[in-house]
Every structure is written in structure tokens, then in C-alpha cells.
Scaffold this active site. Structure first.
Site, PDB file in Angstrom:
ATOM      1  N   HIS A  17       3.450  38.900  39.709  1.00 10.97           N
ATOM      2  CA  HIS A  17       2.006  38.694  39.840  1.00 10.97           C
ATOM      3  C   HIS A  17       1.416  38.598  38.439  1.00 10.97           C
ATOM      4  O   HIS A  17       1.909  39.222  37.499  1.00 10.97           O
ATOM      5  CB  HIS A  17       1.337  39.873  40.560  1.00 10.97           C
ATOM      6  N   CYS A  44      -2.317  47.505  40.508  1.00  8.30           N
ATOM      7  CA  CYS A  44      -1.972  47.064  41.866  1.00  8.30           C
ATOM      8  C   CYS A  44      -2.592  47.968  42.937  1.00  8.30           C
ATOM      9  O   CYS A  44      -2.844  47.532  44.054  1.00  8.30           O
ATOM     10  CB  CYS A  44      -0.455  47.043  42.063  1.00  8.30           C
TER      11      CYS A  44
END
Lengths: 403, 285
Positions: free
Chosen positions: B174, B268
Site C-alpha cells: 500500500h 493502517c
């Protein structure tokens, strides 16, 4: 060569996405053209680039797959629309009219090559396969491609094989060295046959009038022609020259009119009709030489297409033009070189049936014939403006000398 | 130094159902067990650190069978009162989309959808950077979880320029594992995660990047949460910590290694709710 169009949109300039995509295209050895680029006017406006790619199909497919990862999408023309024909011999309105170029249709998400590319036909889809179909062959219920959605056409290759004819790629011209051209045509025919292709000749009556028939016969005998297309006139005069030594009443050897010669061809046609077919007349010994006899002996198929001007005609002549075209279509499979020898209308008729990749050499004393052939869509035709008799003699010398 | 205009209000999800039940990134190993008590303590520690730094933390209810719901950064993109829920690439996470969309709808957001055929994993793959002298751009990653074309569609929805960066290391799957905006001049950057074009894009965008060494990047240094001048980091190697402090930031190390087993760090586990991408968006609506 195949082409694809991809589109890339978003902030592609300052994200260096466009640069990356162009770099990838160059690395893949694929040629590209930026056909449309719209750069956003403000920071917020997205930009858009449409890129046309040209390269070998496997390279291109791989590249387009790779580019998709970076947001470049293949521009498909949408889904293929199929409409069932509602009566025999009539296509659905809006049917896709074909070109003579290699064509694919999108069926269930995959591109399927259309079989037997031929111009001015429709595309019929059955059991996951697609093929061209002439209008009169359509049967009620046939699934026909309508509109251009889901159809892609491959651009013709820009260069021709071993670049043999690059020097001829200019306009049709009579100002070309003929000996060189004959050698090049012979080379292309050799290359085609080595590659397993079939060689086609389309002959007009002038081939016989100019004394070229024995040379065409030599080519047939030596195995340099695999298919012959002609009309009633060519076959009649070829037989007349063999049986009576005249072509349309004129002595082939002397060049002078013979007494009562105007009816010679009718008498010959009448006798062949008595035998029932050209092959039967050859077998019976009525015809002993010439192109048609060579074809019969060598088992080279010929298709004689009739016209309303025909005398007789010879028993082998197709008087139904649609049936003649279908017979020609059946013999065109595998043809990679076509010689169009001194015939205007027959050349156009055959040109209409040939896929664009067939190397076509149009030999005629009249430059307009070659231009006309190209204007009717056979853009691949190479024009050789010369008297067909001497040309075919030299070609036969070039090929049969070493055969 | 202009502080970030966002990062004072976060959405988090308690890790009651957290676990490594499947493997969808190189960090996940289903045979590794998560110590739940430890995970809970670490998560509580992160909440406390954020609150101490001055942030407000909003909770969403955990749900069984979606263990990664705890990683709220992947819920979607917040832009003023607009919310664009993610489209997850992996079926294991796709059930999260409707849970997130329902939460945001209930919280009064306008939920707008991405085209269904495009994948994009929300703030996990898109972080805003606002240069001191320029407009906000969204730095978005693609390849492992998000489609490049998804980025284009997202840009059209939120009306904000997007700079796409190709992610090339599956461990940094990511963009929020490679990029952490600090203020109007600075960002923590992990160039090992980007291709050459992506590196050039970030170089052109960020005047003073803190380039992470490879081991620092793999310690998830870029997966940090910035609250004003406080940076809450999963780990702060000395070189990184010194540089950040020299710039005037307060570095708080907040170990979340139970969550690293699933490939997630501090960022996250949070989703900033006070992000406005379009200058006119908040006032227009």
C-alpha cells in the site's frame, strides 16, 4: 501488422504516467502515434491521451496487457451486436460491411479472427466462429454482425515481405525497367510457393491475341500456376488458337485475318459443346495444346465466369454469376500471389474476393485498369503497365528456365 | 512550517476479532498466532498516544469474520462530508465495503461509489499532500491492491488531482507503507517501494523528503500517524527519530508488532476523518 488504440486519462502528465507508457511502448518495439492529447487546463482538470499502436499481434497483445496495469485501456468499439437474418438472401439492416483486411470480432470477451476475409460481405457468427458471407448466401436465422461495435480491422502491413517491391511502391507507371520487374515478380512467386502459398492467374483474351497463351501454358505445365480464372473469351480463343491457329479469326503466327475467320471461335465452341466439356474435348484429342489443355492435363482447377457478351458459351462456363463467384471463392483459399493478366472486369471481380494480403500484380497495357482495380478497393494491387504477351514470355523464361 | 490541515480526528475499530486468518500479503502467515491480549494492549496504547497528541478518536463496532476491519485506513477516501468506500481486490476483504459504507452513511457522510470493476483500497493507497505554495494532490499507489484506472475514477469523484505512483515491492503493498506527509514541505518516503517514475514524481512534489533506508522502510517507519507536530510511529530508528526531532516534531514510538503480523502499522489502524481534498467541497456542501 496489427493496430490497437489505447486511452490513458487522469493526471498522466505530472504523474509521469504518459512518459512511462510511451517508454514501455518504445521498449516493446511497437510503433505509436499520439492521435489525440488533451492536456487539462487547470491543475484539477484531468488530461487524456489516445495512442495508436502498431506492431506484430503477439507483441501488441502483450504490450496492451502490460499497459493496462498502468491504467491505459484498450479502446474497444463496444460489444458485438448480432441480429438474426429474417429471410434468405437478405441481411439485417445496418449489417457490418466487410473490407478485404484481416478482421476480428469480439465474441464473449475474446477477439476471434474472421475466416475468409473478403470485401463487401457480411460477417456471420456461429458456434463461436466468425466468417464472411456474401449477401445471397445468407439463410434465415443466420446471426449477422450489425454495426461496427466489437469489430476491429488490422491495418495492412506497410512493407511487403522482403521489401522486394519497395522500388515499385510509387504510382503505377510505364516508366519502369521491365526486365527488373519480371525478375522481381518471379522472385515473389518463388517465395510464395516456398512458403506453401498457391499461385493464381486471371487471364483476359488479350493474352491469347498477343501470343502469350503458349507461355501461360508453359507456366501451367511447369507447375507455376495452381488456379486459373478466366471468362468464355480467353478459353475460347486459347482453344481456337490451338485447333485452328487463329485468335478471333486472326492468325496467331502471321497476324493476318483468315478467310471466314470471324466464325472460327463459334465453330470451336460448338465442337467443345459437342464433347460436353473442355476436359472431354482434350481427352478426345480435339484440343491438343494451349492453356486449357495444360490445365486439364495438370489437374489445375479453372473457373470460367460468363457474361452477357458471351458466344456459346463453352460448356464449362458458369452462366450464373453468383455461382461463378462462389466457385472462385472456393478456389481462392490459400492463394498468396495473384497475376491479373490483361483483363479489366475479371480482375476487379477477382480482386473483390481476395483478402488484402494476397500479393496482386496487375499487368495491363492500359494504366487505367490498374488504377480502377485500386479504386475498387484492391489497394494491394501492384500495377505493371506493359504489353502482356512479351511480359508473360519473359516471366515464363525466368521461372521455367530453372524449374 | 505549516502543519497538516488534517489529522486531528480518526476512525478506529477495536481488534476484538483481529487475527491472521488468511494470507494476502507477504507479512501474513496463517500459522502465526496473534496474541490477542497483547494486540488489544497495543491498540489501546495507540488510541492513548493519539489522544495524548490531541486527536479525537471515533470508534466503529468490530464485526466477526472480517478480521482486517481493524485496519480502518482501507475503509475508503474521506473528502469533507463525502466518503468513497474502497473496492478490495481480495475477496477476503470485500465484505468490509458495505460495513464501512453503512457506518459512514449513518455518520452523515454522502457515500459515493467507485465503478465496480475498478479496485482501490482507500486511504491505504491514497494520501493527500498539500505543498506550502500549492494545491492539495492525492498521492495514490497502484499495482498490488489498487488499479491505475481506479485512481482516475477516484480523481473524478473527489475532484482532486491525483499523482499515481507504481508500487513495486510486494512487502510495501500500500502507498501508506511508503509515504507519510508531515507538513507542507516534508514527508517520510520509502523510495524502495516505487518505480523510477514514481520516485521522480515524489521528488518533484516534496521539497524536503526524509528518505528511508530499506530496513527502515520495512520496519514500517512510513506507516505513521501525524497529529499536528506529533508523529506516532510503529518504530523510530535513531537516524529517523533524530531527523524528525531536528525538524521540530515530537516522536512517539508506539509498538504495534501484533498487527505487523498482518502487514499493518499505526497508520493502517486509523482513518483520518477530517480530510478535505477539494478546496470548495466543505463549504459547498
Amino acid at each position: 501488422m496489427a493496430t490497437e488504440t489505447i486511452e490513458l486519462s487522469g493526471h498522466i502528465v505530472d504523474s509521469l504516467l504518459l512518459a512511462k507508457v510511451l517508454d514501455m511502448i518504445v521498449d516493446a518495439g511497437v510503433a505509436y502515434e499520439l492521435v489525440d492529447v488533451q492536456i487539462g487546463r487547470t491543475n484539477v482538470d484531468p488530461s487524456r491521451a489516445r495512442i495508436e499502436l502498431e506492431g506484430g499481434q503477439p507483441d501488441l497483445d502483450r504490450l496492451v496487457d502490460d499497459l493496462q496495469v498502468h491504467g491505459a485501456n484498450r479502446l474497444t468499439s463496444g460489444a458485438t451486436t448480432l441480429v438474426a437474418a429474417d429471410r434468405d438472401g437478405v441481411l439485417p439492416a445496418g449489417f457490418y460491411s466487410t473490407t478485404n483486411l484481416a478482421t476480428d470480432v469480439l465474441l464473449d470477451g475474446t477477439w476471434v479472427a474472421v475466416e475468409n476475409p473478403e470485401m463487401d460481405c457480411a460477417i456471420v457468427v456461429a458456434e463461436g466462429r466468425a466468417r464472411t458471407i456474401p449477401m445471397h448466401r445468407v439463410v434465415r436465422g443466420d446471426e449477422i454482425v450489425v454495426g461496427s461495435g466489437g469489430v476491429r480491422v488490422h491495418a495492412p502491413a506497410k512493407t511487403r515481405g522482403a521489401s522486394a517491391f519497395e522500388f515499385m511502391s510509387s504510382e503505377v507507371s510505364s516508366e519502369k525497367p521491365k526486365a527488373l520487374i519480371v525478375r522481381e515478380v518471379a522472385d515473389r512467386m518463388r517465395a510464395a510457393r516456398d512458403a506453401g502459398g498457391r499461385l493464381l492467374a486471371v487471364c483476359g483474351p488479350a493474352v491469347v491475341h498477343t501470343g502469350g497463351a503458349p507461355d501461360v501454358a508453359r507456366l501451367v505445365e511447369a507447375g507455376w500456376l495452381d488456379v486459373l480464372f478466366a471468362g468464355n473469351g480467353f478459353a475460347t480463343h486459347d482453344i481456337e488458337a490451338n485447333v485452328l491457329g487463329t485468335s478471333l479469326g486472326v492468325s496467331v503466327a502471321e497476324g493476318t485475318p483468315t478467310e471466314g475467320g470471324h466464325s472460327n471461335h463459334l465453330r470451336v465452341i460448338n465442337e467443345v459443346r459437342r464433347h460436353g466439356s473442355i476436359a472431354a474435348a482434350v481427352e478426345a484429342g480435339y484440343i491438343t495444346g494451349g492453356v486449357m489443355a495444360a490445365c486439364v492435363r495438370r489437374g489445375v482447377p479453372f473457373v470460367l465466369g460468363g457474361s452477357i457478351r458471351d458466344d456459346g458459351p463453352l460448356p464449362d462456363v458458369y452462366t450464373d454469376t453468383a455461382a461463378a463467384a462462389d466457385a472462385m471463392r472456393a478456389e481462392i483459399r490459400g492463394v498468396t500471389v495473384a497475376l491479373m493478366l490483361a483483363t479489366t472486369l475479371h480482375s476487379i471481380a477477382v480482386g473483390n474476393c481476395l483478402p488484402a494480403w494476397v500479393e496482386t500484380f496487375c499487368v495491363d497495357i492500359n494504366q487505367a485498369v490498374v488504377t480502377k482495380l485500386a479504386d475498387r478497393g484492391s489497394h494491394q494491387a501492384m500495377g505493371i503497365v506493359t504489353d502482356v504477351g512479351p511480359f508473360i514470355a519473359r516471366l515464363a523464361d525466368a521461372l521455367c528456365g530453372d524449374a | 512550517m505549516a502543519e497538516l490541515s488534517w489529522g486531528r480526528r480518526y476512525l478506529m475499530c477495536p481488534p476484538h476479532h483481529f487475527g491472521v486468518l488468511y494470507e494476502i500479503n507477504p507479512w501474513m502467515h496463517a500459522e502465526v498466532t496473534v496474541e490477542h491480549d497483547r494486540a488489544s494492549l497495543q491498540w489501546e496504547g495507540l488510541v492513548a498516544a493519539l489522544r495524548l497528541a490531541g486527536a479525537e478518536v471515533v470508534m466503529m463496532d468490530p464485526q466477526p469474520s472480517v478480521p482486517d476491519l481493524v485496519f480502518t485506513a482501507n475503509a475508503g477516501i474521506v473528502n469533507g462530508n463525502q466518503f468513497v468506500p474502497s473496492h478490495f481486490r481480495h475477496p477476503e476483504r470485500q465484505a468490509e465495503t458495505e460495513i464501512d459504507a453503512a457506518w459512514f452513511a449513518a455518520a452523515g457522510f454522502e457515500v459515493e461509489r467507485l465503478p465496480s470493476e475498478l479496485d482501490h483500497e482507500g486511504a491505504g493507497d491514497a494520501l493527500p499532500f498539500t505543498p506550502d505554495d500549492g494545491d492539495t494532490v492525492l498521492v495514490s499507489g497502484y499495482s498490488f491492491r489498487s488499479d491505475a484506472a481506479g485512481v482516475t475514477a477516484l480523481g473524478a469523484l473527489v475532484g482532486c488531482p491525483i499523482k499515481s505512483v507504481q508500487l513495486i515491492d510486494p512487502r510495501l503493498y500500500h502507498v501508506d507503507l511508503t509515504f507519510c506527509p508531515l507538513d507542507g514541505r516534508r514527508a517520510i518516503c520509502a523510495p524502495m517501494g516505487w518505480d523510477l517514475y514514481g520516485r521522480k514524481v515524489i521528488e518533484a512534489l516534496v521539497p524536503e523528503p526524509l528518505w528511508l533506508e530499506d530496513d527502515e522502510a520495512l520496519a514500517f517507519c512510513a506507516n505513521s500517524v501525524v497529529v499536528g507536530t506529533t508523529i506516532v510511529m510503529p518504530s523510530a530508528p535513531p537516524r529517523v527519530g533524530r531527523q524528525l526531532e531536528a525538524w521540530g516534531f515530537t516522536v512517539v514510538e508506539c509498538p504495534v508488532d501484533e498487527f505487523l503480523k498482518a502487514g499493518g502499522g499505526c497508520r493502517c489502524l486509523t482513518l483520518a476523518l477530517d480530510v478535505t481534498l477539494t478546496a470548495t467541497r466543505a463549504s459547498a456542501r
